[in-house]
Design an enzyme around this catalytic site. Structure first.
Site, mmCIF file in Angstrom:
data_model
loop_
_atom_site.group_PDB
_atom_site.id
_atom_site.type_symbol
_atom_site.label_atom_id
_atom_site.label_comp_id
_atom_site.label_asym_id
_atom_site.label_seq_id
_atom_site.Cartn_x
_atom_site.Cartn_y
_atom_site.Cartn_z
ATOM 1 N N SER A 142 0.865 -1.179 0.000
ATOM 2 C CA SER A 142 0.000 0.000 0.000
ATOM 3 C C SER A 142 0.898 1.224 0.000
ATOM 4 O O SER A 142 2.049 1.159 0.440
ATOM 5 C CB SER A 142 -0.862 0.014 1.267
ATOM 6 O OG SER A 142 -1.420 1.306 1.474
ATOM 7 N N TYR A 155 -1.936 -0.671 10.589
ATOM 8 C CA TYR A 155 -2.050 -1.024 9.169
ATOM 9 C C TYR A 155 -0.766 -0.656 8.419
ATOM 10 O O TYR A 155 -0.180 -1.479 7.697
ATOM 11 C CB TYR A 155 -3.253 -0.293 8.572
ATOM 12 C CG TYR A 155 -3.431 -0.468 7.087
ATOM 13 C CD1 TYR A 155 -3.933 -1.661 6.563
ATOM 14 C CD2 TYR A 155 -3.107 0.553 6.193
ATOM 15 C CE1 TYR A 155 -4.114 -1.821 5.199
ATOM 16 C CE2 TYR A 155 -3.269 0.396 4.826
ATOM 17 C CZ TYR A 155 -3.776 -0.796 4.331
ATOM 18 O OH TYR A 155 -3.943 -0.946 2.984
#
Lengths: 266, 251
Positions: A142, A155
């Site tokens: 990501s 995350y």
């Protein structure tokens, strides 16, 4: 000729969103695809829908459990004769201020996003090494791996971990003829992205940070993954391919032309 | 890429030639530019023999008037400009650490590798805006992402190409032009053959830098360039893509 004719592909997190788009694009280009997901009902449905275009098999399981991942790899080899490509897409997202992250929340994030990638890459790698024909893996990280946002410490840590893990894996797997790369998506129109995208205030606000002025579509991530998994990318390994419409390039200021005096602008 | 038009600079050989051929194979008409006109013509001949359309342009990318003329050639000959691969570069003197690097060498490398890419962007972008959209790839290098010794103008300008790429990408994203860079590792081209100079020790040393255990082939860089220009890369903006067999992961 389709790029994945005769290739066997394992896609984790394939029931919906980007994972489904990835599985669909592989099937469209001739790949035989094992769709692996925790959501058994949905992954069966997705695999069945995609079977209209080519070979698919659904496997229900948890990427954070070795026996489940091994079963998915074994299914691929048993059903399709080999495992040539791994697309490790399974992951979860979450927003939580750092001081409120409880152990269970942290552990679950690490188990799925980081341990899940380790297990998928290792199990697929063992099967590819045993077959001795090389292979290609693409892991979804990501832009949070290097461009962090508030309330995503857990995350972002896993996605940063994935990036570093893959770079190391590229070195360890090179001798087996296995290439491994990451794709780093920005905000994409998926179940994870929709709460932000559809928020009447935050949605348009965030878009100001996207130079392309739109959110990404799952198929745009899938296309990047297919490229990296294909022979076109035969010299690409250890690369982090950022697919984010330019979001992480720099700040896009909304300033009318000529409103900054030259000496300040420089 | 049927009906589209591409410019490739440094098209007389190596990565440029392979990319010109790849663009043509994908259906684009190609303007092959290089200072080396003989090499340029050979690339054009190869494209035509494969059934493609191409013209050559003798271009010094460090000259604004040459680059302006190159873009004009594309528009005049084929009516539009959709893709550009700004690839022309020279390595300059090697084996000269910074204190030994002459200013003449510095100026020459900066003019071609850095100013050349700026000038290409400057003249290509208006033509692409005129055509409605576009995609550009600039050639950086694995040493655009990490340091190396003995050829500082090359290393510095290849870092600079990434800066040009990112800044220009931000400026033109909204206007429909995607700009990215490609960072080849050690690729078997005339430039690298020149550095090797037939010495197997140098060749072994260069190969040892590639975790994948071999040098890249020009066609492998070309495939990434064509992909970055294609619609499949529609959400990829300002990215410096390594095509280096894992070199920058562990220099």
């Amino acid at each position: 000729m389709p790029r994945f004719d005769g290739k066997a592909v394992l896609v984790t997190g394939a029931a919906q969103g980007m994972g489904r788009a990835i599985a669909e694009r592989f099937v469209e280009e001739g790949g035989a695809v094992v769709l692996f997901d925790l959501d058994g009902e949905l992954v069966e449905k997705t695999a069945s829908e995609l079977s209209a275009k080519g070979k698919t098999v659904a496997v229900t399981g948890d990427v954070s459990k070795r026996e489940d991942v091994r079963r998915a790899v074994e299914t691929c080899v048993e059903q399709f004769g080999s495992i040539d490509v791994l697309a490790a897409q399974a992951g979860i997202g979450d927003l939580c201020p750092l001081l409120e992250i409880e152990d269970a929340r942290w552990d679950r994030m690490l188990a799925i996003n980081l341990t899940g990638v380790f297990l998928s890459v290792q199990e697929a790698g063992l099967a590819m090494a045993k077959a001795g024909k090389g292979g290609a893996m693409v892991v979804t990280s990501s832009t949070n791996a290097f461009y962090v946002e508030q309330h995503t410490a857990h995350y972002s840590a896993t996605k940063g971990g994935v990036l570093t893990f893959v770079r190391n894996a590229a070195l360890d797997l090179a001798e087996y003829g296995i290439r491994i790369n990451t794709v780093c998506p920005g905000i994409i129109r998926t179940r994870l992205g929709l709460p932000l995208i559809e928020d009447p205030v935050a949605g348009p606000e965030y878009l100001k940070r996207v130079p392309l002025r739109r959110y990404g579509e799952p198929v745009e991530i899938a296309n990047a993954i297919l490229f990296l998994a294909s022979d076109e990318a035969s010299y690409v390994t250890g690369e982090d391919l950022v697919v984010d419409g330019g979001t992480t390039l720099g700040v896009v200021l909304e300033i009318p032309d000529g409103s900054i005096p030259g000496e300040l602008a420089s | 890429m049927e009906g589209k038009v591409a410019i490739v600079t440094g098209g007389a050989g190596g990565i440029g030639r392979a990319t010109a051929l790849a663009f043509a194979e994908a259906g684009a008409r190609v303007v092959v530019a290089d200072l080396n006109e003989v090499g340029c013509e050979a690339t054009v001949r190869m494209i035509r023999e494969a059934g493609g359309e191409a013209v050559h342009s003798g271009t010094d990318v460090s000259s604004a008037s040459d680059v302006e003329a190159l873009v004009a050639t594309a528009v005049r000959t084929f009516g539009r400009l959709d893709y550009a691969f700004n690839n022309a570069a020279i390595v300059g003197d090697t084996g000269a650490d910074t204190a030994e690097c002459t200013q003449a060498n510095w100026d020459r490398v900066v003019a071609v590798n850095f100013t050349g890419v700026f000038l290409c962007l400057k003249y290509e972008i208006p033509a692409m805006l005129e055509s409605g959209s576009g995609a550009i790839v600039n050639t950086s290098s694995s040493v655009g992402l990490m340091g190396d010794r003995g050829y500082i103008p090359y290393v510095a300008t290849k870092h600079g190409v990434i800066g040009l790429t990112r800044a220009a990408a931000l400026e033109y994203a909204e206007r429909g032009i995607r700009i990215n860079a490609v960072c080849p590792g050690v690729t078997r081209t005339e430039m690298v053959e020149g550095i090797i100079g037939g010495d197997p020790e140098i060749e072994a040393m260069l190969t040892a830098r590639e975790p994948i255990g071999r040098m890249g082939r020009p066609e492998e860089i070309a495939a990434s360039v064509v992909w970055l220009c294609s619609d499949a890369a529609s959400f990829v903006i300002g990215h410096a893509m390594s095509v280096d067999g894992g070199q920058v992961v562990a220099p």
